[in-house]
Scaffold this motif. Sequence first.
Motif, PDB file in Angstrom:
ATOM      1  N   ASN A 131       0.153   7.705  -5.867  1.00  0.00           N
ATOM      2  CA  ASN A 131      -0.633   8.529  -4.820  1.00  0.00           C
ATOM      3  C   ASN A 131      -2.074   8.112  -4.519  1.00  0.00           C
ATOM      4  O   ASN A 131      -3.151   8.896  -4.392  1.00  0.00           O
ATOM      5  CB  ASN A 131      -0.675   9.922  -5.463  1.00  0.00           C
ATOM      6  N   ILE A 132      -2.379   6.880  -4.297  1.00  0.00           N
ATOM      7  CA  ILE A 132      -3.501   6.142  -4.170  1.00  0.00           C
ATOM      8  C   ILE A 132      -3.323   5.753  -2.744  1.00  0.00           C
ATOM      9  O   ILE A 132      -2.614   5.159  -2.353  1.00  0.00           O
ATOM     10  CB  ILE A 132      -3.744   5.098  -5.086  1.00  0.00           C
ATOM     11  N   ASP A 133      -4.297   6.287  -1.913  1.00  0.00           N
ATOM     12  CA  ASP A 133      -4.417   6.174  -0.461  1.00  0.00           C
ATOM     13  C   ASP A 133      -5.442   5.003  -0.027  1.00  0.00           C
ATOM     14  O   ASP A 133      -6.091   4.809  -0.576  1.00  0.00           O
ATOM     15  CB  ASP A 133      -4.954   7.163   0.233  1.00  0.00           C
ATOM     16  N   LEU A 134      -4.794   3.831   0.388  1.00  0.00           N
ATOM     17  CA  LEU A 134      -5.360   2.375   0.605  1.00  0.00           C
ATOM     18  C   LEU A 134      -5.511   2.389   1.996  1.00  0.00           C
ATOM     19  O   LEU A 134      -6.023   1.143   2.675  1.00  0.00           O
ATOM     20  CB  LEU A 134      -4.408   1.135   0.213  1.00  0.00           C
ATOM     21  N   SER A 135      -5.470   3.357   2.910  1.00  0.00           N
ATOM     22  CA  SER A 135      -5.635   3.236   4.308  1.00  0.00           C
ATOM     23  C   SER A 135      -6.990   2.862   4.880  1.00  0.00           C
ATOM     24  O   SER A 135      -7.183   2.066   5.880  1.00  0.00           O
ATOM     25  CB  SER A 135      -5.389   4.661   5.110  1.00  0.00           C
ATOM     26  N   GLU A 136      -8.075   2.970   4.046  1.00  0.00           N
ATOM     27  CA  GLU A 136      -9.364   2.585   4.404  1.00  0.00           C
ATOM     28  C   GLU A 136      -9.453   1.067   4.332  1.00  0.00           C
ATOM     29  O   GLU A 136     -10.445   0.535   4.925  1.00  0.00           O
ATOM     30  CB  GLU A 136     -10.379   3.348   3.686  1.00  0.00           C
ATOM     31  N   ILE A 137      -8.754   0.552   3.471  1.00  0.00           N
ATOM     32  CA  ILE A 137      -8.861  -0.848   3.314  1.00  0.00           C
ATOM     33  C   ILE A 137      -7.608  -1.908   3.603  1.00  0.00           C
ATOM     34  O   ILE A 137      -7.679  -2.944   3.098  1.00  0.00           O
ATOM     35  CB  ILE A 137      -9.018  -1.161   1.669  1.00  0.00           C
ATOM     36  N   ILE A 138      -6.811  -1.196   4.302  1.00  0.00           N
ATOM     37  CA  ILE A 138      -5.454  -1.809   4.544  1.00  0.00           C
ATOM     38  C   ILE A 138      -5.495  -3.148   5.130  1.00  0.00           C
ATOM     39  O   ILE A 138      -4.799  -4.022   5.079  1.00  0.00           O
ATOM     40  CB  ILE A 138      -4.536  -0.976   5.360  1.00  0.00           C
ATOM     41  N   PHE A 139      -6.843  -3.569   5.707  1.00  0.00           N
ATOM     42  CA  PHE A 139      -6.694  -4.816   6.837  1.00  0.00           C
ATOM     43  C   PHE A 139      -7.494  -5.794   5.841  1.00  0.00           C
ATOM     44  O   PHE A 139      -7.701  -7.142   6.329  1.00  0.00           O
ATOM     45  CB  PHE A 139      -7.703  -4.373   8.005  1.00  0.00           C
ATOM     46  N   ALA A 198       0.860  -1.237   0.053  1.00  0.00           N
ATOM     47  CA  ALA A 198       0.087   0.130  -0.064  1.00  0.00           C
ATOM     48  C   ALA A 198       1.093   1.221   0.135  1.00  0.00           C
ATOM     49  O   ALA A 198       0.545   2.463  -0.682  1.00  0.00           O
ATOM     50  CB  ALA A 198      -0.940   0.159   1.305  1.00  0.00           C
ATOM     51  N   LYS A 199       1.946   1.136   0.739  1.00  0.00           N
ATOM     52  CA  LYS A 199       2.913   2.407   0.812  1.00  0.00           C
ATOM     53  C   LYS A 199       3.299   2.796  -0.497  1.00  0.00           C
ATOM     54  O   LYS A 199       3.539   3.727  -0.840  1.00  0.00           O
ATOM     55  CB  LYS A 199       3.977   2.018   1.738  1.00  0.00           C
ATOM     56  N   GLU A 200       3.748   1.563  -1.134  1.00  0.00           N
ATOM     57  CA  GLU A 200       4.452   1.917  -2.636  1.00  0.00           C
ATOM     58  C   GLU A 200       3.371   2.202  -3.403  1.00  0.00           C
ATOM     59  O   GLU A 200       3.686   3.334  -4.506  1.00  0.00           O
ATOM     60  CB  GLU A 200       5.013   0.457  -3.133  1.00  0.00           C
ATOM     61  N   LEU A 201       2.177   1.884  -3.486  1.00  0.00           N
ATOM     62  CA  LEU A 201       1.241   2.445  -4.275  1.00  0.00           C
ATOM     63  C   LEU A 201       0.990   3.900  -4.295  1.00  0.00           C
ATOM     64  O   LEU A 201       0.654   4.862  -5.152  1.00  0.00           O
ATOM     65  CB  LEU A 201      -0.257   1.489  -4.308  1.00  0.00           C
ATOM     66  N   GLU A 215      -6.118  -3.690  -5.960  1.00  0.00           N
ATOM     67  CA  GLU A 215      -5.572  -2.341  -6.031  1.00  0.00           C
ATOM     68  C   GLU A 215      -4.414  -2.352  -6.579  1.00  0.00           C
ATOM     69  O   GLU A 215      -3.879  -1.624  -7.436  1.00  0.00           O
ATOM     70  CB  GLU A 215      -5.934  -1.380  -4.882  1.00  0.00           C
ATOM     71  N   PHE A 216      -3.494  -3.072  -5.907  1.00  0.00           N
ATOM     72  CA  PHE A 216      -2.005  -3.196  -6.431  1.00  0.00           C
ATOM     73  C   PHE A 216      -1.710  -3.450  -7.724  1.00  0.00           C
ATOM     74  O   PHE A 216      -1.108  -2.914  -8.641  1.00  0.00           O
ATOM     75  CB  PHE A 216      -1.287  -3.752  -5.202  1.00  0.00           C
ATOM     76  N   TRP A 217      -2.389  -4.727  -7.977  1.00  0.00           N
ATOM     77  CA  TRP A 217      -2.094  -5.302  -9.469  1.00  0.00           C
ATOM     78  C   TRP A 217      -2.795  -4.778 -10.555  1.00  0.00           C
ATOM     79  O   TRP A 217      -2.523  -5.042 -11.685  1.00  0.00           O
ATOM     80  CB  TRP A 217      -2.637  -6.789  -9.349  1.00  0.00           C
ATOM     81  N   LYS A 218      -3.717  -3.698 -10.099  1.00  0.00           N
ATOM     82  CA  LYS A 218      -4.137  -2.674 -11.303  1.00  0.00           C
ATOM     83  C   LYS A 218      -3.170  -2.062 -12.017  1.00  0.00           C
ATOM     84  O   LYS A 218      -3.392  -1.685 -12.944  1.00  0.00           O
ATOM     85  CB  LYS A 218      -5.264  -1.921 -10.875  1.00  0.00           C
ATOM     86  N   PHE A 219      -2.073  -1.839 -11.176  1.00  0.00           N
ATOM     87  CA  PHE A 219      -0.983  -0.977 -11.727  1.00  0.00           C
ATOM     88  C   PHE A 219       0.329  -1.465 -12.063  1.00  0.00           C
ATOM     89  O   PHE A 219       1.173  -1.172 -12.500  1.00  0.00           O
ATOM     90  CB  PHE A 219      -0.895   0.410 -10.960  1.00  0.00           C
ATOM     91  N   TYR A 220       0.376  -2.858 -11.686  1.00  0.00           N
ATOM     92  CA  TYR A 220       1.704  -3.599 -12.109  1.00  0.00           C
ATOM     93  C   TYR A 220       1.551  -4.814 -12.701  1.00  0.00           C
ATOM     94  O   TYR A 220       0.433  -5.513 -12.518  1.00  0.00           O
ATOM     95  CB  TYR A 220       2.319  -3.780 -10.577  1.00  0.00           C
TER      96      TYR A 220
END
Length: 268
Positions: free
Chosen positions: A247-255, A239-242, A263-268
Motif C-alpha cells: 500500500n505504498i504509493d510511488l506515483s510522485e517518484i515514478i520517473f 511500483a504497482k506491486e509495491l 523503495e522496492f528493495w527496502k521490502f524485498y
Amino acid sequence: MIKFKEIEFSYGDEKFIENFNLNLTPGKIYGLLGKNGSGKTTLMKLLLGIEKIISGKIYFQGKNQEENLNYFRKNIGYVFQNPEDQLVAEDVEDELAFNMENYGYSWEVIRERIIELMEKFSLDGQRKISELSGGEKQRVAIASALTLKPSLLILDEGTSMSDKKNRNKIIELCKKIKEQGKMVIIITHDLEELNFIDEIIYLKNGAIEFFGEKQEFIGKILRDEFQEPMELPSIFKMAKELYRKRNIDLSEIIFSSEKVCDEFWKFY
C-alpha cells in the motif's frame, strides 16, 4: 482551444464514437493514450477532417471545422505514425517547401525557414528522402509539419523511431511550443513519455476512460483502477506491486528509476 461537441462517428454501419465531448486548452502538452483500436488516431483524423463526423461540431480557436477546414489544416501540424504516409517529395528541401509553396509564401521566406528547420532537426546535407533511415524520415515529417508555424502540433508516436539524442530534441521542441502558449498532442503507448506531459486523455472503445492530470492517471494505474490496463514499463510494474503488497504509493517518484528501485528493495 479545441472543442469536440457531441461527436458521432461510424465505420460503415458500426458506430464507433457516440456523444463524444472534450475541451482542450492551449499552453499544455496532452498525452492521448489507449490500446490499439481505442480511437486515438481516429479522433485526430476527425479533427483534421481526414475522417468525416456523422454529427456534432468540432471547434479550433473558436472556428467551426465545417466552415473553416482550410484554417484547421493550416494551423495544425500533424505527424503520422508512419512518416512515409505523409512525405510527398523526393528531396528533403522540396518536402519542407511543399506546404509553404501551396500557401503562397515568397521564396525568400521559404528558403529562410528551410535552413532553420534543417539545422534544428540535424538534416543538413540530407537530400534524397528514399535514402534516409526511419528516424531521419520521422524528423523530416516533424520539420515539415512545423513549416507553417502551427498553433497545434500532433505527434502520432512521434519519437518511436528516434534514438535517445533525437528523442530528447523532440521533447525539448514540444516544451518550447508549450512555452509559446501553443498546444501539443502526443499519441503514445510509451508511459515513460508521461514525464513531460501535462494532462492525459485515455480512450477505450472510442470513449474517454480518463481525462485529467497525469499524476492522478499514474496513481490510478498503480492502484489498478483500469479494467483495460496498458502495457506497463518495468518500473511501473515494480511500483504497482509495491502498492498492491505494501500500500505504498510511488506515483510522485515514478520517473526516477533509482528512487523506485530503492523503495522496492527496502521490502524485498
